[in-house]
Design an enzyme around this catalytic site. Sequence first.
Site, PDB file in Angstrom:
ATOM      1  N   GLU A 112      -7.890   9.952   1.753  1.00  0.00           N
ATOM      2  CA  GLU A 112      -7.469   8.678   2.330  1.00  0.00           C
ATOM      3  C   GLU A 112      -5.960   8.687   2.567  1.00  0.00           C
ATOM      4  OE1 GLU A 112     -10.770   6.017  -0.049  1.00  0.00           O
ATOM      5  OE2 GLU A 112      -8.680   5.677  -0.513  1.00  0.00           O
ATOM      6  N   CYS A 125       1.475   6.534   3.642  1.00  0.00           N
ATOM      7  CA  CYS A 125       1.243   7.081   2.311  1.00  0.00           C
ATOM      8  C   CYS A 125       0.152   8.140   2.460  1.00  0.00           C
ATOM      9  CB  CYS A 125       0.799   5.943   1.383  1.00  0.00           C
ATOM     10  SG  CYS A 125       0.368   6.508  -0.270  1.00  0.00           S
ATOM     11  N   CYS A 132      -7.714  14.778  -7.665  1.00  0.00           N
ATOM     12  CA  CYS A 132      -6.496  15.066  -8.422  1.00  0.00           C
ATOM     13  C   CYS A 132      -6.903  15.609  -9.785  1.00  0.00           C
ATOM     14  CB  CYS A 132      -5.665  13.794  -8.599  1.00  0.00           C
ATOM     15  SG  CYS A 132      -4.075  14.068  -9.426  1.00  0.00           S
ATOM     16  N   CYS A 136      -5.009  10.970 -15.100  1.00  0.00           N
ATOM     17  CA  CYS A 136      -4.394   9.769 -15.684  1.00  0.00           C
ATOM     18  C   CYS A 136      -5.482   8.681 -15.759  1.00  0.00           C
ATOM     19  CB  CYS A 136      -3.213   9.308 -14.827  1.00  0.00           C
ATOM     20  SG  CYS A 136      -1.963  10.593 -14.640  1.00  0.00           S
ATOM     21  N   CYS A 139      -5.883   5.624 -13.191  1.00  0.00           N
ATOM     22  CA  CYS A 139      -5.842   5.904 -11.744  1.00  0.00           C
ATOM     23  C   CYS A 139      -7.214   6.341 -11.264  1.00  0.00           C
ATOM     24  CB  CYS A 139      -4.810   6.997 -11.467  1.00  0.00           C
ATOM     25  SG  CYS A 139      -4.759   7.511  -9.733  1.00  0.00           S
ATOM     26  N   GLY A 187      -3.837  12.946  -5.139  1.00  0.00           N
ATOM     27  CA  GLY A 187      -3.360  14.271  -5.522  1.00  0.00           C
ATOM     28  C   GLY A 187      -1.996  14.287  -6.164  1.00  0.00           C
ATOM     29  N   GLU A 188      -1.672  15.429  -6.766  1.00  0.00           N
ATOM     30  CA  GLU A 188      -0.357  15.659  -7.351  1.00  0.00           C
ATOM     31  C   GLU A 188       0.365  16.629  -6.409  1.00  0.00           C
ATOM     32  OE1 GLU A 188       1.845  14.761  -9.618  1.00  0.00           O
ATOM     33  OE2 GLU A 188       3.053  16.497  -9.072  1.00  0.00           O
ATOM     34  N   SER A 221       6.269  12.209  -4.902  1.00  0.00           N
ATOM     35  CA  SER A 221       6.051  11.608  -6.220  1.00  0.00           C
ATOM     36  C   SER A 221       5.331  12.598  -7.128  1.00  0.00           C
ATOM     37  CB  SER A 221       5.200  10.347  -6.047  1.00  0.00           C
ATOM     38  OG  SER A 221       5.024   9.690  -7.275  1.00  0.00           O
ATOM     39  N   SER A 244       6.472   9.511 -11.909  1.00  0.00           N
ATOM     40  CA  SER A 244       5.555   8.524 -12.491  1.00  0.00           C
ATOM     41  C   SER A 244       5.695   8.586 -14.006  1.00  0.00           C
ATOM     42  CB  SER A 244       4.119   8.841 -12.066  1.00  0.00           C
ATOM     43  OG  SER A 244       4.010   8.686 -10.674  1.00  0.00           O
ATOM     44  N   LEU A 245       6.528   7.710 -14.543  1.00  0.00           N
ATOM     45  CA  LEU A 245       6.840   7.799 -15.984  1.00  0.00           C
ATOM     46  C   LEU A 245       5.852   6.966 -16.812  1.00  0.00           C
ATOM     47  CD1 LEU A 245       9.031   9.326 -17.604  1.00  0.00           C
ATOM     48  CD2 LEU A 245      10.198   7.147 -17.861  1.00  0.00           C
ATOM     49  N   HIS A 246       5.801   5.702 -16.566  1.00  0.00           N
ATOM     50  CA  HIS A 246       4.833   4.776 -17.185  1.00  0.00           C
ATOM     51  C   HIS A 246       4.995   4.531 -18.686  1.00  0.00           C
ATOM     52  CE1 HIS A 246       3.068   4.955 -13.290  1.00  0.00           C
ATOM     53  NE2 HIS A 246       2.491   6.119 -13.454  1.00  0.00           N
ATOM     54  N   ASN A 320      -2.889  -2.021 -10.625  1.00  0.00           N
ATOM     55  CA  ASN A 320      -3.965  -2.383  -9.705  1.00  0.00           C
ATOM     56  C   ASN A 320      -5.304  -2.104 -10.369  1.00  0.00           C
ATOM     57  OD1 ASN A 320      -2.436  -3.171  -7.311  1.00  0.00           O
ATOM     58  ND2 ASN A 320      -1.756  -1.042  -7.280  1.00  0.00           N
ATOM     59  N   CYS A 363      -1.726   1.529  -4.901  1.00  0.00           N
ATOM     60  CA  CYS A 363      -1.436   2.617  -5.844  1.00  0.00           C
ATOM     61  C   CYS A 363      -2.583   2.777  -6.831  1.00  0.00           C
ATOM     62  CB  CYS A 363      -0.190   2.316  -6.653  1.00  0.00           C
ATOM     63  SG  CYS A 363       1.270   2.072  -5.675  1.00  0.00           S
TER      64      CYS A 363
HETATM   65  N1  SAH Z   1       0.239  12.280  -8.567  1.00  0.00           N
HETATM   66  C1  SAH Z   1       1.474  11.750  -8.073  1.00  0.00           C
HETATM   67  C2  SAH Z   1       1.330  11.080  -6.721  1.00  0.00           C
HETATM   68  C3  SAH Z   1       0.498   9.807  -6.754  1.00  0.00           C
HETATM   69  S1  SAH Z   1       1.578   8.463  -6.544  1.00  0.00           S
HETATM   70  C4  SAH Z   1       2.055  10.796  -9.096  1.00  0.00           C
HETATM   71  O1  SAH Z   1       1.330  10.385  -9.982  1.00  0.00           O
HETATM   72  O2  SAH Z   1       3.237  10.496  -9.033  1.00  0.00           O
HETATM   73  C5  SAH Z   1       0.614   7.119  -7.032  1.00  0.00           C
HETATM   74  C6  SAH Z   1       1.379   6.220  -7.954  1.00  0.00           C
HETATM   75  O3  SAH Z   1       0.541   5.126  -8.331  1.00  0.00           O
HETATM   76  C7  SAH Z   1       1.749   6.925  -9.236  1.00  0.00           C
HETATM   77  O4  SAH Z   1       2.983   6.458  -9.687  1.00  0.00           O
HETATM   78  C8  SAH Z   1       0.640   6.475 -10.152  1.00  0.00           C
HETATM   79  O5  SAH Z   1       0.955   6.631 -11.500  1.00  0.00           O
HETATM   80  C9  SAH Z   1       0.483   5.035  -9.743  1.00  0.00           C
HETATM   81  N2  SAH Z   1      -0.796   4.460 -10.138  1.00  0.00           N
HETATM   82  C10 SAH Z   1      -1.932   5.118 -10.439  1.00  0.00           C
HETATM   83  N3  SAH Z   1      -2.904   4.254 -10.773  1.00  0.00           N
HETATM   84  C11 SAH Z   1      -2.378   3.021 -10.675  1.00  0.00           C
HETATM   85  C12 SAH Z   1      -2.898   1.713 -10.852  1.00  0.00           C
HETATM   86  N4  SAH Z   1      -4.146   1.515 -11.225  1.00  0.00           N
HETATM   87  N5  SAH Z   1      -2.059   0.670 -10.654  1.00  0.00           N
HETATM   88  C13 SAH Z   1      -0.786   0.866 -10.263  1.00  0.00           C
HETATM   89  N6  SAH Z   1      -0.248   2.083 -10.062  1.00  0.00           N
HETATM   90  C14 SAH Z   1      -1.028   3.143 -10.266  1.00  0.00           C
END
Ligand code: SAH
Length: 377
Positions: A112, A125, A132, A136, A139, A187-188, A221, A244-246, A320, A363
């Site tokens: 997508e 995007c 992937c 995580c 996601c 994907g990463e 990213s 993507s730290l979180h 999300n 996201c």
């Molecule tokens: N794999 C890479 C590229 C994907 S970017 C990465 O993780 O950076 C997609 C972004 O959306 C990432 O920052 C991911 O952590 C974030 N994301 C994933 N699931 C999400 C969700 N349910 N709600 C909000 N952000 C989310």
Amino acid sequence: MVLMSPNPGELVMVAPRRAKPPRHLADLDLAGRREWLVELGHSAFRADQLSRHYFERLQHDPATMTDLPAMGRTQLVEQVLPPLLSPVQSLTCDDGATVKNVVRLFDGAMVESVLMRYPKRTTMCVSSQAGCGMNCPFCATGQAGLTRNMSTAEIVDQVVTGARMLASGQVAGGAGRVSNVVFMGMGEPLANYRSVLDAVRRITEPSPSGLGISARSVTVSTVGLVPAMERLTGEGIPVTLAVSLHAPDDELRNTLVPLNTRYSVDEVLAAAWAYADATGRRVSIEYALIRDINDQPWRAHLLGSMLKKRLVHVNVIPLNPTPGSVWTASSPEAERAFVAKLEEHGVAVTVRDTRGREIDGACGQLAAATDPEREQI
Ligand code: SAH
């Protein structure tokens, strides 16, 4: 596949050769395209003409390519611009300003991409892998696992498809152009390094090499694949790096981003600062805010103290919803408090909009599942 061995009676297992996507002009740089055209029995300059049709005029219909000899034109275009993305479904929301394209690749894998039109920019995007492998838990893409890496041309063609939709006026708001590209789809990207880097080159180099979108408007990213971040630092291409730290602490991040057990928060941030130093580019830190999981004031304080005085910008993403996940977004008060705490440390913060939520295009929601209930455009 089973083959007969030279020793009668013995069977040898041979792994089936994995088929690759058809080769496409966008897989190669301009020199490679010229060589390819010569191999196909054409003049090298045909590569430049075809490149302009694809990257500049966004054309793939041989009938419009009247500067190519009529004889054999269709066959040539089929050879070097084979269709890579078969449209499956196109969904819109935000009065047509957000469009999610679900496409099928040559081997049936689905991916997508999402086009987001804003008053002053239009962002594509794009996906870099089908599925992937990073797993995580919050996601949707991570839940299905990795199908395969995408080729350079499969990645680039997502941008060209979006550019074509915009140029032809199919997107609400009249004819327009793609101004930004973010590798934030499925994907990463740094786990598919070579194809992604070549795609970045195609996207940023001017015509006839590529699309001519400024590298500063391209964001890659990553979950924090440190060796690949270091390699990217050495490329000298000033794309924006998003991490993507979180979570600011290893204990929590090990559960939210499983790769953290290999590359810790400190190692990932050190690689990010090295990137900022080398490129002068502000690094984006992505932080999906999850209620009662990573939104506590003490974590905001810890994050702020780790980021202060750095060339950095924090993108807070309200979580999300994804199927099967018990987690939910933080309350508006917790979100405000989190942002305020970071600002107290002098860290620049923005809260990302939730564009595309209604069409599972925001996201973390990209799972390449089509929705039969929805109308296609
Ligand atoms: N794999 C890479 C590229 C994907 S970017 C990465 O993780 O950076 C997609 C972004 O959306 C990432 O920052 C991911 O952590 C974030 N994301 C994933 N699931 C999400 C969700 N349910 N709600 C909000 N952000 C989310």
